[in-house]
Design an enzyme around this catalytic site. Structure first.
Site, PDB file in Angstrom:
ATOM      1  N   GLY A  99     -81.936  13.942  15.971  1.00 14.19           N
ATOM      2  CA  GLY A  99     -80.527  14.314  16.038  1.00 14.19           C
ATOM      3  C   GLY A  99     -79.937  14.376  17.431  1.00 14.19           C
ATOM      4  N   ALA A 100     -80.715  14.022  18.454  1.00 14.48           N
ATOM      5  CA  ALA A 100     -80.181  14.092  19.822  1.00 14.48           C
ATOM      6  C   ALA A 100     -79.000  13.144  20.003  1.00 14.48           C
ATOM      7  CB  ALA A 100     -81.282  13.770  20.829  1.00 14.48           C
ATOM      8  N   GLY A 101     -79.143  11.919  19.497  1.00 13.89           N
ATOM      9  CA  GLY A 101     -78.043  10.963  19.601  1.00 13.89           C
ATOM     10  C   GLY A 101     -76.827  11.384  18.809  1.00 13.89           C
ATOM     11  N   ASP A 102     -77.060  12.040  17.671  1.00 18.44           N
ATOM     12  CA  ASP A 102     -75.945  12.529  16.853  1.00 18.44           C
ATOM     13  C   ASP A 102     -75.210  13.660  17.564  1.00 18.44           C
ATOM     14  OD1 ASP A 102     -77.016  10.769  14.962  1.00 18.44           O
ATOM     15  OD2 ASP A 102     -78.259  12.356  14.096  1.00 18.44           O
TER      16      ASP A 102
END
Length: 319
Positions: free
Chosen positions: A249-252
């Site tokens: 979820g880092a990119g999200d």
């Protein structure tokens, strides 16, 4: 701080099973689009989720997560004939992740153009290639982007390429091209640029999305931050250093921080983009400090505290 313009997010929402101890898992809400929507709402933005879930325990759990975080679920449909997506997150010792999909296609792939709300000028529409893997979700994403641009709003397309989800990977190039042509901003990772272009080094493929018709590209570089490419030039934004627990979820979170900041103005320029990417880098860094894609998504006071305690280097003009 409340955002001025609504952010509409379409796509996937899932229950992520994250390893906790040997033979035990944490039940965490996830899904790229769901993570983006919750991030925008937690920061104080106005966000609506467009999607389809099964009318099952997982679907009702995810709908409650949206509501608890302030996401508008008016256009989230629950269908008793479908099954919500569930997946296992496989973590390495350094927090990197891969996914095992237990339900595919999940209910999220059944969102259709009939589920789309009316759009208004200056609003934002977010989708990713995850929503393009199956029909009718594919048509819903592309039609939503078209309608948002027609309404005078903006579109952010996140490539977020997961080849294992595609029944026919030969469809990917054309659908990426169609999506980029509809987008106001495209976000892509360095690895994805190499996958799409066949280049050995992402730097050699950094204009890939611009050449498809999107004037503004943001390339996420993980711990190295992000590169912004516009008509004004190329600008590198370093990321803050943190201890990594789980990169899911880092990119999200990055996209959520970006959209929240951009949605606070009717028009965006380089200065606002620079602020948005700095906030996005901070949100992405915070997200990796706990297990679960949504666990460490920040609230406004947490983001402000993080920004004040981490000295972010100034953006550097590359070209």
């Amino acid at each position: 701080m409340k955002a001025m313009n609504k952010v509409w997010v379409i796509g996937d929402a899932s229950v992520d099973l994250v390893p906790e101890k040997q033979n035990s898992y944490l039940k965490c809400p996830g899904g790229a689009s769901a993570n983006v929507g919750v991030c925008v709402a937690r920061l104080g933005g106005e966000c609506g989720f467009i999607g389809c879930l099964g009318d099952d325990d997982a679907g009702r759990f995810l709908r409650q997560v949206f509501q608890d975080n302030g996401v508008d679920v008016t256009f989230l449909r629950l269908d008793a004939d479908l099954t919500s997506a569930v997946l296992i997150v496989n973590l390495t010792a350094d927090g990197e992740r891969s996914f095992t999909y237990l339900v595919h296609p999940g209910a999220d792939t059944y969102v259709s153009p009939q589920d789309l709300p009316p759009f208004r000028q200056y609003e934002w529409f977010y989708f990713s290639s995850i929503g393009l893997t199956d029909r009718p979700a594919r048509e819903a994403c592309l039609e939503g982007a078209r309608r948002m641009r027609e309404a005078g709003g903006y579109v952010l397309f996140d490539v977020n390429l997961r080849s294992k989800m595609w029944g026919n990977t030969d469809e990917i190039p054309e659908l990426i091209a169609r999506s980029a042509a509809l987008a106001s901003i495209c976000k892509v990772s360095a690895d994805e640029l190499c996958q799409l272009s066949g280049a050995s080094h992402w730097q050699d493929a950094r204009y890939y999305l611009r050449d498809l018709g999107c004037d503004t590209t943001i390339i996420s570089l993980g711990a190295d931050g992000a590169l912004l490419i516009t008509a004004e030039g190329e600008f590198h934004f370093p990321a803050p250093r943190v201890d990594v627990v789980d990169t899911t979820g880092a990119g999200d979170a990055f996209v959520g921080g970006l959209l929240f900041t951009l949605s606070r103005a009717n028009c965006w320029d380089h200065a606002l983009l620079a602020e948005a990417i700095s906030n996005a880098n901070a949100c992405g860094a915070m997200a990796v400090t706990a297990k679960g894609a949504m666990t460490a998504l920040p609230f406004p006071d947490q983001l402000n505290t993080f920004l004040s305690s981490h000295s972010l280097a100034q953006a550097m003009t590359v070209k």
